[in-house]
Design a protein around this motif. Structure first.
Motif, PDB file in Angstrom:
ATOM      1  N   ASP A  59       0.838  -1.192   0.000  1.00 27.94           N
ATOM      2  CA  ASP A  59       0.000   0.000   0.000  1.00 27.94           C
ATOM      3  C   ASP A  59       0.880   1.251   0.000  1.00 27.94           C
ATOM      4  O   ASP A  59       1.588   1.512   0.981  1.00 27.94           O
ATOM      5  N   PRO A  60       0.868   2.044  -1.072  1.00 27.06           N
ATOM      6  CA  PRO A  60       1.703   3.252  -1.105  1.00 27.06           C
ATOM      7  C   PRO A  60       1.140   4.361  -0.228  1.00 27.06           C
ATOM      8  O   PRO A  60      -0.071   4.593  -0.178  1.00 27.06           O
ATOM      9  N   ALA A  61       2.032   5.039   0.461  1.00 26.24           N
ATOM     10  CA  ALA A  61       1.652   6.189   1.283  1.00 26.24           C
ATOM     11  C   ALA A  61       2.666   7.300   1.052  1.00 26.24           C
ATOM     12  O   ALA A  61       3.859   7.040   0.894  1.00 26.24           O
ATOM     13  N   VAL A  62       2.185   8.538   1.008  1.00 24.19           N
ATOM     14  CA  VAL A  62       3.079   9.680   0.873  1.00 24.19           C
ATOM     15  C   VAL A  62       3.358  10.260   2.251  1.00 24.19           C
ATOM     16  O   VAL A  62       2.525  10.193   3.153  1.00 24.19           O
ATOM     17  N   ILE A  63       4.554  10.805   2.411  1.00 23.29           N
ATOM     18  CA  ILE A  63       4.941  11.455   3.658  1.00 23.29           C
ATOM     19  C   ILE A  63       5.742  12.690   3.282  1.00 23.29           C
ATOM     20  O   ILE A  63       6.604  12.629   2.402  1.00 23.29           O
ATOM     21  N   MET A  64       5.439  13.837   3.905  1.00 27.51           N
ATOM     22  CA  MET A  64       5.977  15.081   3.347  1.00 27.51           C
ATOM     23  C   MET A  64       6.262  16.139   4.410  1.00 27.51           C
ATOM     24  O   MET A  64       5.538  16.272   5.384  1.00 27.51           O
ATOM     25  N   SER A  65       7.346  16.866   4.168  1.00 28.60           N
ATOM     26  CA  SER A  65       7.561  18.109   4.885  1.00 28.60           C
ATOM     27  C   SER A  65       6.764  19.195   4.175  1.00 28.60           C
ATOM     28  O   SER A  65       6.628  19.166   2.956  1.00 28.60           O
ATOM     29  N   VAL A  66       6.225  20.123   4.948  1.00 29.88           N
ATOM     30  CA  VAL A  66       5.553  21.302   4.403  1.00 29.88           C
ATOM     31  C   VAL A  66       6.222  22.510   5.036  1.00 29.88           C
ATOM     32  O   VAL A  66       6.270  22.622   6.266  1.00 29.88           O
ATOM     33  N   VAL A  67       6.756  23.398   4.205  1.00 33.56           N
ATOM     34  CA  VAL A  67       7.542  24.536   4.686  1.00 33.56           C
ATOM     35  C   VAL A  67       6.894  25.832   4.212  1.00 33.56           C
ATOM     36  O   VAL A  67       6.488  25.946   3.050  1.00 33.56           O
ATOM     37  N   ASP A  68       6.791  26.809   5.128  1.00 32.86           N
ATOM     38  CA  ASP A  68       6.148  28.085   4.791  1.00 32.86           C
ATOM     39  C   ASP A  68       7.181  29.086   4.260  1.00 32.86           C
ATOM     40  O   ASP A  68       8.388  28.776   4.196  1.00 32.86           O
ATOM     41  N   PRO A  69       6.769  30.307   3.851  1.00 33.95           N
ATOM     42  CA  PRO A  69       7.716  31.274   3.275  1.00 33.95           C
ATOM     43  C   PRO A  69       8.845  31.675   4.217  1.00 33.95           C
ATOM     44  O   PRO A  69       9.899  32.149   3.758  1.00 33.95           O
ATOM     45  N   ASP A  70       8.674  31.497   5.527  1.00 35.23           N
ATOM     46  CA  ASP A  70       9.722  31.826   6.490  1.00 35.23           C
ATOM     47  C   ASP A  70      10.631  30.640   6.804  1.00 35.23           C
ATOM     48  O   ASP A  70      11.468  30.718   7.712  1.00 35.23           O
ATOM     49  N   GLY A  71      10.439  29.545   6.083  1.00 33.53           N
ATOM     50  CA  GLY A  71      11.282  28.380   6.312  1.00 33.53           C
ATOM     51  C   GLY A  71      10.849  27.521   7.470  1.00 33.53           C
ATOM     52  O   GLY A  71      11.579  26.605   7.879  1.00 33.53           O
ATOM     53  N   ARG A  72       9.677  27.779   8.037  1.00 30.40           N
ATOM     54  CA  ARG A  72       9.194  26.981   9.176  1.00 30.40           C
ATOM     55  C   ARG A  72       8.596  25.661   8.678  1.00 30.40           C
ATOM     56  O   ARG A  72       7.968  25.605   7.615  1.00 30.40           O
ATOM     57  N   LEU A  73       8.766  24.626   9.484  1.00 27.12           N
ATOM     58  CA  LEU A  73       8.256  23.301   9.169  1.00 27.12           C
ATOM     59  C   LEU A  73       6.929  23.070   9.860  1.00 27.12           C
ATOM     60  O   LEU A  73       6.743  23.434  11.027  1.00 27.12           O
ATOM     61  N   LEU A  74       6.012  22.413   9.162  1.00 29.01           N
ATOM     62  CA  LEU A  74       4.718  22.051   9.737  1.00 29.01           C
ATOM     63  C   LEU A  74       4.818  20.679  10.389  1.00 29.01           C
ATOM     64  O   LEU A  74       5.186  19.701   9.735  1.00 29.01           O
TER      65      LEU A  74
END
Length: 328
Positions: free
Chosen positions: A176-191
């Motif tokens: 079962d494929p699953a995606v995993i991701m960093s999300v970064v805002d314009p200030d370089g902050r990580l979600l």
């Protein structure tokens, strides 16, 4: 998706060196022949554990053995051959002693560890053997009956196929494929997010399963929008690794967004927050936040954003990477 300078190298569970010799599996007698050959190396899977030992190189190695007569009655899995032609067969057994916490000895005391416990420190060949054997064992354990007619199925093709006893239909291992991701805002902050059933302080990057008819990139955008109400601008591939808990493959991405206001799905998420690199380092040092496990691609994605290993934040000067027993 071709590798780039930004892809993640040496992911703990993506390491393997055996030739899977898929054509060899088709011979009905191949497992019998291999289990009659004392040169064959047997990797025994007991429940979700395999036996390991530390060597002089400070890396964990699987404790392999020669075949024994009882192996012919067990579920056998032809895992492949090494560069010298030696065959590796997984055999699946169960525990005779109570599980940890019961009245019997803890299996870990005798070197029997789970993949979560041992995977980061295993040698390359053995990481591939353990990951593949566990994934196949999990699949066999949940696919004993035909999904078309309900009749029992039996393993064939050296443990890589199950065939229906009634209608003869063939069924193949599920991933079962699953995606995993960093999300970064314009200030370089990580979600970072904390799952609805996770304990306090446990945060990771977002993840979710790919739906039918959906590309990986579309799954990234949908999962982020569903879980925290943020639209991403795009997603760039970072790497992938098998995740046999019980039968997934994790495909890693880094994404960017111009939105910072979060709308959390309470069914999926207990909380979510933006953190700067310095804030994340402070949270790690204080123990207020826990990083994902060492074998997880999630940890490597966070470190890719952070620009250093988690260990080097907690213990300055320690740039330890997966592959040493001390990483357990």
């Amino acid at each position: 998706m071709a590798p780039t300078d930004t892809t993640l190298p040496d992911l703990a569970l993506s390491r393997s060196s055996l030739d899977r010799v898929a054509l060899e599996r088709r011979r009905p007698e191949v497992l019998t022949e291999l289990l009659d050959d004392p040169r064959t190396r047997v990797a025994e899977v007991r429940g979700d554990r395999m036996r390991v030992a530390a060597a002089d190189d400070d890396v964990l190695h699987l404790v392999l053995r020669a075949p024994e007569p009882e192996d012919h009655t067990r579920l056998g899995l032809h895992l492949g051959r090494d560069g010298e032609g030696t065959a590796y067969v997984g055999v699946v057994t169960q525990w005779d002693d109570p599980e940890p916490g019961g009245d019997g000895p803890d299996p870990a005391d005798d070197g029997w560890l789970t993949l979560r416990q041992a995977g980061e420190a295993l040698a390359t060949r053995d990481a591939g053997v353990f990951t593949t054997a566990l994934a196949l064992a999990n699949w066999h354990g949940t696919h004993r009956f035909c999904p078309r007619c309900g009749a029992p199925t039996q393993p064939t093709q050296a443990g890589w196929v199950r065939r229906c006893e009634r209608e003869g239909s063939e069924h193949y291992p599920r991933t079962d494929p699953a995606v995993i991701m960093s999300v970064v805002d314009p200030d370089g902050r990580l979600l970072l997010g904390r799952g609805a059933h996770w304990p306090e302080g446990r945060f990771s990057v977002l993840a979710g399963f790919v739906e039918p008819g959906e590309s990986f990139e579309a799954a990234v955008a949908r999962e982020v929008a569903e879980e925290v109400g943020v639209a991403v601008d795009g997603a760039r591939y970072l790497g992938n690794q098998p995740w046999p808990f019980p039968s997934s493959v994790m495909i890693g991405f880094e994404a960017t967004t111009r939105q910072t206001e979060l709308t959390i799905d309470p069914v999926e998420m207990a909380e979510a927050r933006w953190v700067s690199r310095e804030e994340y380092r402070d949270l790690l040092r204080s123990g207020a936040i826990r990083t994902p496990s060492g074998i997880s691609i999630a940890k490597r994605i966070i470190e890719h954003w952070l620009g250093q290993t988690v260990e080097s934040v907690i213990e300055p000067g320690d740039s330890m990477r997966p592959g040493t027993a001390r990483a357990l």
